[in-house]
Design a protein around this motif. Structure first.
Motif, mmCIF file in Angstrom:
data_model
loop_
_atom_site.group_PDB
_atom_site.id
_atom_site.type_symbol
_atom_site.label_atom_id
_atom_site.label_comp_id
_atom_site.label_asym_id
_atom_site.label_seq_id
_atom_site.Cartn_x
_atom_site.Cartn_y
_atom_site.Cartn_z
ATOM 1 N N GLY A 76 5.179 -6.882 -41.862
ATOM 2 C CA GLY A 76 5.043 -8.259 -41.424
ATOM 3 C C GLY A 76 5.239 -8.448 -39.931
ATOM 4 N N VAL A 77 5.531 -7.341 -39.226
ATOM 5 C CA VAL A 77 5.834 -7.386 -37.787
ATOM 6 C C VAL A 77 6.893 -8.462 -37.530
ATOM 7 N N THR A 78 7.910 -8.433 -38.382
ATOM 8 C CA THR A 78 8.999 -9.403 -38.300
ATOM 9 C C THR A 78 10.322 -8.654 -38.357
ATOM 10 N N PRO A 79 10.932 -8.387 -37.212
ATOM 11 C CA PRO A 79 12.158 -7.583 -37.205
ATOM 12 C C PRO A 79 13.309 -8.278 -37.922
ATOM 13 N N CYS A 88 6.677 -4.536 -33.334
ATOM 14 C CA CYS A 88 7.712 -5.545 -33.103
ATOM 15 C C CYS A 88 8.122 -5.606 -31.635
ATOM 16 N N ARG A 89 8.665 -4.520 -31.109
ATOM 17 C CA ARG A 89 9.079 -4.438 -29.703
ATOM 18 C C ARG A 89 8.742 -3.046 -29.188
ATOM 19 N N GLU A 95 5.213 9.173 -26.717
ATOM 20 C CA GLU A 95 5.604 8.656 -28.016
ATOM 21 C C GLU A 95 5.701 7.139 -27.930
ATOM 22 N N LEU A 96 5.104 6.475 -28.895
ATOM 23 C CA LEU A 96 5.250 5.034 -29.044
ATOM 24 C C LEU A 96 6.410 4.791 -29.996
ATOM 25 N N ILE A 97 7.452 4.188 -29.495
ATOM 26 C CA ILE A 97 8.595 3.875 -30.348
ATOM 27 C C ILE A 97 8.636 2.373 -30.592
ATOM 28 N N ASP A 98 9.271 1.997 -31.680
ATOM 29 C CA ASP A 98 9.375 0.592 -32.042
ATOM 30 C C ASP A 98 10.617 0.451 -32.906
ATOM 31 N N ASP A 127 9.056 -0.638 -21.777
ATOM 32 C CA ASP A 127 8.451 -1.647 -22.640
ATOM 33 C C ASP A 127 6.933 -1.672 -22.484
ATOM 34 N N VAL A 128 6.251 -1.937 -23.585
ATOM 35 C CA VAL A 128 4.790 -2.015 -23.625
ATOM 36 C C VAL A 128 4.346 -3.463 -23.481
#
Length: 260
Positions: free
Chosen positions: A20-23, A101-102, A139-142, A238-239
């Motif tokens: 849901g891209v809702t942290p 998310c972030r 690496e893409l982290i989230d 940050d992206v």
């Protein structure tokens, strides 16, 4: 320590947050007794769920591989997560930032295995012998935890905050001093971060050996063809949509990732 039911509940919360891209709030708030053993089991609940839906393991990543990050998290060793086939990204295909998310990017010297690694007792020499090539990597982290308010248990449960990765061509590791690769992260001509490969446990091959020994305790092998990301040479950045990030490495080349 949590019950099996609580572990499944925690895994479902993380899965829903990602989809849901809702942290969500830190798991340590909802489950005050959570420890690292619980966290790895929660991670595995979601990995098994994704594998059952058709995902394939393509490798692993190591997190908290710098002494600074370990002190920040109050731990004395790294952590790890899984890399799945649907986390593979490409330099020529922009990534939709709103899917995450972030999101942040990290600069890493990746390893592509040409042979299986031994488990218990794996050494850096074993890693070099089994590595087909080392590669420039982003690496893409989230974090599915709100505002990155994570403890060690939160990030482990959240698959070590992994989200994606892209790698370049690379070179034979025996042609390089793996402890002395300079790394720079740029975007739009601006230098965002820089570091050196020995920021990763003094030698990124040490990080890969640690991983092989650690996952062997859970019956998990590091196989030929797997990608291993041993930890970041620089701080995470940050992206933002519209940005293109390029990680450049002395003697190793570069790799880029764009966001829309």
């Amino acid at each position: 320590m949590l019950t099996d039911r609580q572990r499944v509940e925690a895994a479902e919360l993380l899965r829903s947050a990602e989809h849901g891209v809702t942290p969500i709030a830190p798991l340590t708030e909802a489950f005050p007794g959570i420890d690292t053993e619980d966290a790895y089991e929660i991670q595995l609940v979601n990995i098994r769920h994704r594998l059952a839906a058709g995902a394939e393991v393509r490798g692993h990543k190591v997190g908290l591989s710098s002494p600074v990050m370990q002190r920040m998290m109050g731990v004395d060793e790294p952590d790890y997560g899984h890399l799945l086939h649907d986390m593979e990204l490409r330099s020529d295909v922009p990534v939709t930032a709103a899917r995450y998310c972030r999101p942040r990017v990290e600069v890493e010297v990746g390893f592509v295995l040409g042979d299986d690694l031994p488990g218990e007792g794996c050494t850096p020499a074993d890693v070099l012998a089994a590595t087909e090539r080392v590669v420039p990597a982003l690496e893409l982290i989230d974090s599915r935890i709100r505002d990155w308010r994570i403890t060690i248990a939160d990030t482990i449960a959240d698959n070590a905050s992994s989200a994606g990765y892209v790698i370049g061509e690379g070179r034979d590791p025996r042609e390089l001093d793996l402890k002395a690769i300079d790394a720079r992260l740029t975007s739009g001509g601006e230098l965002l971060a820089e570091g050196r490969s020995d920021a990763v446990l003094g030698d990124p091959a040490v990080s890969v050996a640690w991983l092989a020994c650690t996952v062997a305790r859970f019956g998990v092998p590091l196989r030929k063809g797997h990608v291993v990301l041993p930890g970041s040479c620089t701080r995470a950045v940050d992206v933002a949509a519209g940005a293109t990030f390029t990680a450049g490495f002395s003697g190793l080349g570069s790799v880029s990732l764009s966001f829309i």
